[in-house]
Design a protein around this motif. Structure first.
Motif, PDB file in Angstrom:
ATOM      1  N   GLY A  10     -91.822 -25.805  40.262  1.00 27.26           N
ATOM      2  CA  GLY A  10     -93.014 -25.331  40.953  1.00 27.26           C
ATOM      3  C   GLY A  10     -94.268 -26.131  40.684  1.00 27.26           C
ATOM      4  O   GLY A  10     -95.307 -25.882  41.292  1.00 27.26           O
ATOM      5  N   ARG A  39     -89.991 -27.879  44.355  1.00 28.35           N
ATOM      6  CA  ARG A  39     -90.157 -26.726  45.252  1.00 28.35           C
ATOM      7  C   ARG A  39     -91.585 -26.184  45.173  1.00 28.35           C
ATOM      8  O   ARG A  39     -91.815 -24.994  45.361  1.00 28.35           O
ATOM      9  CB  ARG A  39     -89.177 -25.618  44.876  1.00 28.35           C
ATOM     10  CG  ARG A  39     -87.735 -25.986  45.110  1.00 28.35           C
ATOM     11  CD  ARG A  39     -86.818 -24.817  44.872  1.00 28.35           C
ATOM     12  NE  ARG A  39     -85.451 -25.277  44.827  1.00 28.35           N
ATOM     13  CZ  ARG A  39     -84.496 -24.669  44.162  1.00 28.35           C
ATOM     14  NH1 ARG A  39     -84.755 -23.578  43.483  1.00 28.35           N
ATOM     15  NH2 ARG A  39     -83.280 -25.145  44.174  1.00 28.35           N
ATOM     16  N   ALA A  40     -92.508 -27.054  44.879  1.00 22.90           N
ATOM     17  CA  ALA A  40     -93.900 -26.628  44.677  1.00 22.90           C
ATOM     18  C   ALA A  40     -94.519 -26.112  45.960  1.00 22.90           C
ATOM     19  O   ALA A  40     -94.205 -26.590  47.058  1.00 22.90           O
ATOM     20  CB  ALA A  40     -94.718 -27.799  44.142  1.00 22.90           C
ATOM     21  N   ARG A  41     -95.397 -25.146  45.788  1.00 21.74           N
ATOM     22  CA  ARG A  41     -96.251 -24.690  46.890  1.00 21.74           C
ATOM     23  C   ARG A  41     -97.611 -25.325  46.641  1.00 21.74           C
ATOM     24  O   ARG A  41     -98.285 -24.995  45.661  1.00 21.74           O
ATOM     25  CB  ARG A  41     -96.354 -23.175  46.898  1.00 21.74           C
ATOM     26  CG  ARG A  41     -95.036 -22.500  47.251  1.00 21.74           C
ATOM     27  CD  ARG A  41     -95.188 -21.013  47.340  1.00 21.74           C
ATOM     28  NE  ARG A  41     -95.831 -20.493  46.127  1.00 21.74           N
ATOM     29  CZ  ARG A  41     -95.762 -19.241  45.729  1.00 21.74           C
ATOM     30  NH1 ARG A  41     -95.100 -18.365  46.445  1.00 21.74           N
ATOM     31  NH2 ARG A  41     -96.357 -18.835  44.632  1.00 21.74           N
ATOM     32  N   ASP A  44    -100.906 -24.177  44.246  1.00 24.55           N
ATOM     33  CA  ASP A  44    -100.707 -23.168  43.201  1.00 24.55           C
ATOM     34  C   ASP A  44    -101.322 -23.632  41.887  1.00 24.55           C
ATOM     35  O   ASP A  44    -101.356 -24.835  41.593  1.00 24.55           O
ATOM     36  CB  ASP A  44     -99.218 -22.880  42.982  1.00 24.55           C
ATOM     37  CG  ASP A  44     -98.635 -21.932  44.018  1.00 24.55           C
ATOM     38  OD1 ASP A  44     -99.384 -21.481  44.910  1.00 24.55           O
ATOM     39  OD2 ASP A  44     -97.426 -21.653  43.934  1.00 24.55           O
TER      40      ASP A  44
END
Length: 195
Positions: A10, A39-41, A44
């Motif tokens: 993340g 799978r980073a947003r 965040d």
């Protein structure tokens, strides 16, 4: 300027902690350490537990507060001299995105294990040329050359840094305890290569 990229899932716990600690410890020799997540947003923030670990490791609080997650792309993998994955799945994702970066990509704990088996003299001998990036890449080739010569861990999980996200403070502490010796190994190799 030497570039190091750290990668986790993340991009809010392990990889920003690693990048911030390396940037802090190696600032005097011109190292740019950044991070990304498989799978980073984008955008965040680091959870308080991870920011506290960074602060305890000597990172300025503003640095952790300013961190924003970013998604790992192939373009981010083109320039770094060293790519540190937090676990084997991240390493696999990196190599799938950029197969040509295999020899520059290690899990953090794999790097620590291989560096421990490599003498200072061997690292210095690999660090040829006058450009710091060229010297580091030569030293990293020596480290990568240890693959297959140094026994892997009995349990492959021992090459991974545990993911603390959403877990207890004790798990955050365990994750940092697994990571910090690896960062010390990176610092040792980088300093030997560029001095």
């Amino acid at each position: 300027m030497i570039q190091i990229l750290t990668v986790c899932t993340g991009n809010i716990c392990r990889s920003p902690l690693a990048a911030q600690v390396l940037a802090s410890r190696l600032a005097d020799i011109g190292v740019d350490a950044t991070s990304a997540g498989t799978r980073a947003r984008n955008g965040d923030r680091m959870p308080p537990e991870a920011a506290e670990l960074a602060l305890a490791a000597g990172v300025l609080g503003d640095t952790s507060n300013a961190h924003r997650a970013r998604y790992l792309t192939e373009a981010l993998l083109m320039d770094p001299d060293l790519i540190l994955a937090m676990d084997r799945d991240h390493r696999r994702a990196i190599v799938e995105l950029a197969p040509g970066r295999l020899r520059a990509t290690f899990t953090a704990r794999e790097f620590e294990r291989l560096a421990a088996a490599t003498s200072d003299d061997a690292i210095r001998a690999g660090a040829t040329g006058t450009d710091p990036r060229e010297r580091l890449r030569g030293a990293l080739a020596v480290i990568a050359g240890q693959r297959g010569l140094v026994l892997p861990p009995a349990n492959p999980v021992d090459d991974d840094v545990v993911d603390p996200y959403g877990r207890s403070r004790e798990t955050y502490a365990r994750s940092a305890a697994e990571l910090m010796p690896s960062l010390a190994a990176v610092e040792r190799v980088v300093r030997l290569a560029v001095d």
